[in-house]
Design an enzyme around this catalytic site. Structure first.
Site, PDB file in Angstrom:
ATOM      1  N   ASP A 286     -11.247  -6.854   9.261  1.00 32.02           N
ATOM      2  CA  ASP A 286     -12.774  -6.615   9.235  1.00 32.02           C
ATOM      3  C   ASP A 286     -12.990  -5.251   9.160  1.00 32.02           C
ATOM      4  O   ASP A 286     -13.448  -4.432  10.060  1.00 32.02           O
ATOM      5  CB  ASP A 286     -13.285  -7.508  10.339  1.00 32.02           C
TER       6      ASP A 286
ATOM      7  N   ASN B 246     -16.285  -6.175  22.135  1.00 33.91           N
ATOM      8  CA  ASN B 246     -16.953  -7.718  22.113  1.00 33.91           C
ATOM      9  C   ASN B 246     -15.664  -8.818  21.984  1.00 33.91           C
ATOM     10  O   ASN B 246     -15.786  -9.776  22.365  1.00 33.91           O
ATOM     11  CB  ASN B 246     -17.912  -7.758  21.258  1.00 33.91           C
TER      12      ASN B 246
ATOM     13  N   GLN C 212     -11.206 -12.893  15.127  1.00 36.16           N
ATOM     14  CA  GLN C 212     -11.700 -12.063  16.161  1.00 36.16           C
ATOM     15  C   GLN C 212     -12.190 -12.590  17.329  1.00 36.16           C
ATOM     16  O   GLN C 212     -13.466 -13.111  17.689  1.00 36.16           O
ATOM     17  CB  GLN C 212     -12.856 -11.016  15.521  1.00 36.16           C
TER      18      GLN C 212
ATOM     19  N   ARG D  36     -20.225   4.688  19.800  1.00 39.49           N
ATOM     20  CA  ARG D  36     -21.194   3.671  19.017  1.00 39.49           C
ATOM     21  C   ARG D  36     -20.651   2.296  19.449  1.00 39.49           C
ATOM     22  O   ARG D  36     -19.564   2.097  19.213  1.00 39.49           O
ATOM     23  CB  ARG D  36     -21.193   4.070  17.870  1.00 39.49           C
TER      24      ARG D  36
ATOM     25  N   ASP E   1     -20.155  -1.232  19.530  1.00 42.69           N
ATOM     26  CA  ASP E   1     -20.255  -2.515  18.724  1.00 42.69           C
ATOM     27  C   ASP E   1     -20.687  -3.755  19.377  1.00 42.69           C
ATOM     28  O   ASP E   1     -20.314  -4.241  20.392  1.00 42.69           O
ATOM     29  CB  ASP E   1     -18.917  -2.967  18.089  1.00 42.69           C
TER      30      ASP E   1
ATOM     31  N   GLU F  48     -25.194  -0.578  19.061  1.00 44.58           N
ATOM     32  CA  GLU F  48     -25.582  -1.434  17.887  1.00 44.58           C
ATOM     33  C   GLU F  48     -26.100  -2.711  18.432  1.00 44.58           C
ATOM     34  O   GLU F  48     -25.431  -3.439  19.250  1.00 44.58           O
ATOM     35  CB  GLU F  48     -24.289  -1.824  17.237  1.00 44.58           C
TER      36      GLU F  48
ATOM     37  N   ASP G 203     -22.676  -2.181   7.004  1.00 43.87           N
ATOM     38  CA  ASP G 203     -22.967  -3.378   6.819  1.00 43.87           C
ATOM     39  C   ASP G 203     -24.071  -3.484   5.750  1.00 43.87           C
ATOM     40  O   ASP G 203     -24.575  -2.542   5.305  1.00 43.87           O
ATOM     41  CB  ASP G 203     -23.530  -4.050   8.234  1.00 43.87           C
TER      42      ASP G 203
HETATM   43  C1  NOJ Z   1     -20.847  -4.923  13.829  1.00 43.33           C
HETATM   44  C2  NOJ Z   1     -20.244  -3.820  12.716  1.00 43.33           C
HETATM   45  O1  NOJ Z   1     -20.957  -2.700  12.216  1.00 43.33           O
HETATM   46  C3  NOJ Z   1     -19.693  -4.840  11.694  1.00 43.33           C
HETATM   47  O2  NOJ Z   1     -18.949  -4.031  10.695  1.00 43.33           O
HETATM   48  C4  NOJ Z   1     -18.432  -5.848  12.104  1.00 43.33           C
HETATM   49  O3  NOJ Z   1     -17.963  -6.733  11.286  1.00 43.33           O
HETATM   50  C5  NOJ Z   1     -19.042  -6.454  13.456  1.00 43.33           C
HETATM   51  N1  NOJ Z   1     -19.563  -5.710  14.250  1.00 43.33           N
HETATM   52  C6  NOJ Z   1     -17.703  -7.141  14.103  1.00 43.33           C
HETATM   53  O4  NOJ Z   1     -17.082  -6.264  14.752  1.00 43.33           O
END
Ligand code: NOJ
Length: 551
Positions: free
Chosen positions: A61, A103, A169, A199, A201, A243, A310
């Site tokens: 990812d 997370n 994950q 930042r 996540d 985020e 994203d």
């Molecule tokens: C948010 C991130 O911006 C994204 O790119 C990612 O796939 C997910 N969180 C999981 O970490």
């Protein structure tokens, strides 16, 4: 400016080390390459660099599947290279924040490997397990269509584990005090290596109660206070930029009404409504979103973005509004993702129309908060829709017209560089734009320079001004006896507007051109706005510099 509030009026720039600059010719961007480009970023006017994940990772990812939170993916360099980079940034007065992905971990992380193999492992309870498949296992997927469940059976563990994102994950059990202590340790580690914050996540998921059978998970907001306290005790000027794509009324829970939680949040609400306003050429949804997200505590700040790595997530718009944005900026199925967003880069969304790109950037710089620019967007880079999911907008930076855009000397770049069509590197690259005084890049540099001289946007009170024209956005900011006014025409049609600033007869001084304005006898101003036109005015005169002093 006092150091600890640096983020109130910063210019952030988001970089993926992997696709920014390859210094050793192996096809993969690295810290040494990024370090060589620090002068470019400094010249652009960037004051803070946000690094996307660069830790060791299986890369399923794009690094958001971390397998060691204390290291550097060897493909990008060494910890030594990181420190050199951090030092180089500091030398030029730029801050560095890094992605903090806690997370979840990669399923290859030694913690998960230990947890799955042995029910008695001290790491077992670092993850979230269920002996049977929970009833709601098929709900709450973040990547619908790609991901089919949030609980996956692990054969070795003989149990199901929870994963809010991909099945590789596994979610950390963030309520576990040992996990919390580890998160603090990770933050402390990187603070010690020179970063100014994180930042963070997926914050709403980090703090959500996790486990089988929890129907309405409670948000454990006290965790945010713990993070804030810890980083500030370790390093007084460090921040967390969250985020958290949440409804406006939730904001206060994240920043805290006593400024005791996170300092910054991305304003996803404004982001979605900004695109809706541009799609419909009507200011109304944007003004509403601005009003709904007004009133942050003084020491908190919004991070504003146009596009990020994203999809442009439109999930919080009403379905009919989302369709309008799709129709305007991502009409084809291949432009869309997860039934909720657009995966394209900014420039192709706006048909490469420089007037609209400048309009979008001007809005980014003049809405309440601070801009977060995605690498490559400053030169109007395009996307490669043949790449899957969100990867289409993650191609390497186009530096020059040399092979592979000057990103790498290797013939096998880690991601294909955009070569053909209007966004191909032979004619769309940073070197060319540097030499061309009228380029988007040079325009942006001038805008950033001006934006930094307008602290009112970052600190002031926002007052929408009525122009009577539905396509003309007029926003005034007042701060410490100074005022600025911004006009934007969201429409392809020219429009003459007549309005009062609310500050009587004080003239308007054009900060970007020569369209200075005086009011008529009734204190009404008239401005002819060209299609997608924009004006940045200082109200009164330019003597603001004499009275300006930040907190
Ligand atoms: C948010 C991130 O911006 C994204 O790119 C990612 O796939 C997910 N969180 C999981 O970490």
């Amino acid at each position: 400016m006092i150091e600890d509030l640096w983020y109130k009026n910063a210019v952030f720039y988001c970089v993926s080390v992997e696709t920014f600059m390859d210094s050793n010719g192996d096809g993969v961007g690295d810290f040494e390459g990024l370090t060589r480009r620090l002068d470019y970023l400094h010249g652009l006017g960037v004051t803070a660099i946000w690094l996307m994940p660069f830790q060791p990772s299986p890369g399923k990812d794009d690094g958001y599947d971390v397998s060691d939170h204390y290291g550097i993916d060897p493909r990008y360099g060494t910890l030594g290279d990181f420190v050199e980079f951090a030092h180089g940034a500091k030398q030029r007065g730029m801050r560095v924040i890094i992605d903090l992905v806690v997370n979840h971990t990669s399923d290859q992380h030694p913690w998960f490997q230990s947890a799955r193999l042995d029910p008695k492992s001290p790491y077992r309870d670092w993850y979230v397990w269920s002996k049977t498949k929970p009833k709601d296992a098929d709900e709450g997927m973040i990547f619908p269509g790609v991901q089919v469940t949030t609980w996956t059976k692990d054969a070795k563990a003989g149990a199901y584990y929870f994963h809010r994102f991909y099945d590789h994950q596994p979610d950390l059990n963030t309520a576990n005090p040992h996990v919390q202590a580890e998160i603090l340790k990770i933050m402390g580690f990187w603070l010690e290596l020179g970063v100014s914050g994180f930042r963070m996540d997926a914050v709403p998921f980090v703090i959500a109660e996790k486990g089988a059978g929890i129907e309405k998970p409670k948000q454990q907001f006290q965790m945010l206070r713990l993070f804030r306290q810890f980083i500030q005790w370790r390093r007084g000027d460090s921040i967390v930029l969250a985020e958290a794509n949440v409804a406006p009324e939730e904001t206060i829970n994240y920043v805290g009404d006593d400024s005791d939680r996170l300092q910054m949040m991305f304003n996803f609400h404004v982001n979605q409504n900004l695109f809706l306003a541009m799609a419909t050429e009507r200011t109304e949804p944007l003004v509403k979103a601005l009003m709904e997200t007004r009133g942050l505590p003084d020491t908190a700040q919004w991070g504003l973005h146009l596009r990020n790595h994203d999809e442009l997530d439109l999930g919080r718009l009403a379905p009919e509004d989302r369709d309008k944005v799709f129709a305007a900026f991502g009409p084809e199925e291949t432009h869309q993702l997860y039934h909720r967003g657009i995966r394209r880069r900014l420039a192709p969304m706006l048909d490469g129309d420089e007037r609209r790109l400048k309009l979008a950037y001007s809005l980014l710089f003049t809405l309440p908060g601070v801009p977060v620019i995605r690498y490559g967007d400053e030169i109007g880079m395009g996307d490669d829709l043949s790449l899957p999911e969100r990867y289409c907008a993650r191609t390497p930076m186009q530096w020059s017209d040399e092979p592979h855009g000057g990103f790498t000397k290797s013939d096998t770049p880690v991601m294909p560089v955009i070569t053909d069509g209007p966004y191909g590197y032979p004619h769309l690259n940073a070197a060319y734009q540097r030499r061309n005084a009228d380029s988007l890049l040079n325009w942006l540099e001038r805008m950033i320079r001006m934006r930094k001289e307008i602290p009112e946007v970052a600190w002031g009170d926002l007052v929408p001004v009525d122009t009577g024209a539905e396509a003309i956005l007029a926003l005034r900011y007042d701060w410490r006896g100074n005022s600025v006014l911004f006009l934007h025409n969201l429409s392809a049609k020219p429009c003459e507007v007549h309005f009062r600033t609310g500050l009587d007869d004080k003239p308007l001084v054009d900060l970007l051109g020569h369209d200075h304005r005086k009011p008529d006898d009734g204190n009404t101003f008239s401005v002819l706005m060209e299609p997608y036109g924009l004006r940045w005015y200082r109200v009164g005169g330019l003597d603001y510099l004499l009275t300006r002093s930040e907190i």
